[in-house]
Design a protein around this motif. Sequence first.
Motif, short mmCIF file in Angstrom:
data_model
loop_
_atom_site.label_atom_id
_atom_site.label_comp_id
_atom_site.label_asym_id
_atom_site.label_seq_id
_atom_site.Cartn_x
_atom_site.Cartn_y
_atom_site.Cartn_z
N HIS A 1 0.12 2.78 -3.71
CA HIS A 1 -1.19 3.42 -3.73
C HIS A 1 -1.15 4.94 -3.69
O HIS A 1 -2.19 5.58 -3.81
N ARG B 1 -6.25 3.19 6.45
CA ARG B 1 -5.94 1.77 6.25
C ARG B 1 -6.51 0.98 7.42
O ARG B 1 -6.36 1.37 8.57
N CYS C 1 -3.96 6.84 -0.34
CA CYS C 1 -3.85 6.12 0.93
C CYS C 1 -2.83 6.75 1.86
O CYS C 1 -2.85 6.47 3.07
N CYS D 1 0.83 -1.20 0.00
CA CYS D 1 0.00 0.00 0.00
C CYS D 1 0.87 1.26 0.00
O CYS D 1 0.62 2.19 -0.76
#
Length: 698
Positions: A166, A358, A170, A162
């Motif tokens: 991302h 998250r 994020c 992530c």
Amino acid sequence: MASVKLCEICSGIDFQRHIFGDNGLQYNVKDVDIGSIGDIITRKRLCSLCQLLEQSFDTTRISKDAHCILQAVHFCLCPMQWSAKHDEFLECHHPRHVDFIVESEKFQSVTFQVCLNPVPRGFGLDGDSDRLLGETHASRFSGRLFEETADPVLFKKWLDLCESHHGDKCHLPIWPRSPPQPENLLVIDVKHSCVTTAPPACRFVALSYVWGSAKQKKLTHADWPILSQKGALEGENIPATIKDAIQVTEAIGEQYCWIDTLCIFQDDPASQQDQISQMGAIYSRALLTIVAAAGDAGSGLQGVRPGTRDVRQDIIHLPTISLLKIVDDSTSPLSIYDRISPWQTRAWTFQERLFSRRLLIFREKQIYWHCKTASWLEEKFLESEEPVKMNVLELLVHDDVTIPRSLAEWKPCYRSVKTESDKFYEIYSRLLRGYSVRQLSFGSDILNAFAGATRALALLGGDEFIWGLPKSHFANSLTWTISSVSNRRRNTCSQTVLMQDGTARELPFPTWSWSSWCCGGARNIRTSEKGTALESCIITFYSRLISGKLVRITQSSPVHTSAGVSRSPAPQWLELPQTIEKLVDITAGEEVLHSGFLTFWTSTATIYFFIERPNPHRRGPPRHTCLSTTGEVLKAIPCSSSLKTAQGDDLDVDHEISILDLVIIGGEALVGAGTISRLSGNGRMLHALSARHLKIRG
């Protein structure tokens, strides 16, 4: 690997077609009748699939004559696309699951996912921890074996993927203008097992959980000298969920963790109020939020310690593919509703979910990753270059209730929402609706548990909130309603407000605020939706402070000034207001605490309600009819909610007419005004409040 034995019916099923579709057209793939439960029991000696189905269904709760149907179902939330070639809607290209459904009153289902490899491998991301699977990777969407005890290496890899792939979606905190680190922030140092002051630019993990009835170890000023020493938490009697969260934080390579009971002084009202006001910023800045979605503080995080979850992955090996039985059914909404956890229903966890970018979610049998870009889970390879959103998380995380980092990025849900001011009001309305269905143990917390949302909204729209209502849309937000009348219950608790001199005041929640009604159950608080031409600020409201001073509640486009001078033509039915007493300016640094009393000058209306007696020859509920003073029918609608008399008594079908005194606070023009012309001559809907529901002074 040798294929399993299959009976004549199961061997004739084209699983490839069910899983991958027929040229992308789902409706071309017909359901398959596997036979009755009795037939499946008879065939189980000759068929491994029938044997597994019989073991999976609770045959004691369903009739032997009930039939089992095979269907293809989606595990993702991908939108359908239009195909000009086929002149049809196409499904997404993701392989589907196959679902064996027993059609009976006792609904049951068993779901399998496709495994492209004969034997699903372990972690299987092949190589560096920051590499995603390519579009054509052989393992994409395949199944993955996992153990009773979860593998923290997988969680670490999810976090690395992530962070490296991302981007800002994020990475940036979910907070207007990215909040600085909260003041006076305490964290748990998992490396040294103690509570400490957060270092500058602290990178920390947060825990979102439900306290429940478990005995909690709480931080107090008396315990601070002890708990701040290295190793202090090792010998403490800490609930299982908190212990497991500390262990997970350390296992993924992070040093600091934030948990409310150990990071907020529980015996200091001033510290509590300060930290509660910053809860949204705390979860927004957290690197990752661990979610305990399978119990309370005493339940622990399933899969962290041996013996905390029961995992059984059954596999059927077919000639070309294998079918892996789903551990945590991600296709049937019924299975999710049956296992709704306290975390999904509690008011305090609403803003914790809202601001977390998250989530590492621990359910009963499986662990999920959810961020603003993708969703992953233990039993399936989804770590691909094309992010996938899963059905199983739709009801769990409620992605439809969000808050943007700026009004510019918000996509309105209604055509009438055109200006940034309208966007702000729509966001507020959606958040309030999502929050109000959640439950609270203490009614006094109703605004505290929503404080993170109101603080972020205030920054988002440059606004201020008074007892949960935005100043810029005060009149419109006063017209909130409760959808479930049968569950209406007055919140008789008080809000504790700390004065600058350190003294505490207990203020009852004002009846004109939605906070005067408790959260929970089926109660759903809704604000009135804006029409295409909202008639702004028929009333100028003033809030009386605890000090006795009046402050004006400035709204978007006020019609009247405090001196009674009209800035725009007033409606013909509205008299100009009398002059409100001279206001006293608020000095810089002066304490502004709203008492809950409103001062205003308004028009009133006397409304006559006529209740039709039940007619045995007509179906449906009785109706209540709004009459004019001359007896003309203005509007007749079904009695979906109970009415009250002016004295507060219930108005039932034994009464014929009730007279209610209403305060007119606003109005709006709606599209197709001709359809409501019986309500008002110019097609305008008026908003009114019952005078007995207002705490009025002046």
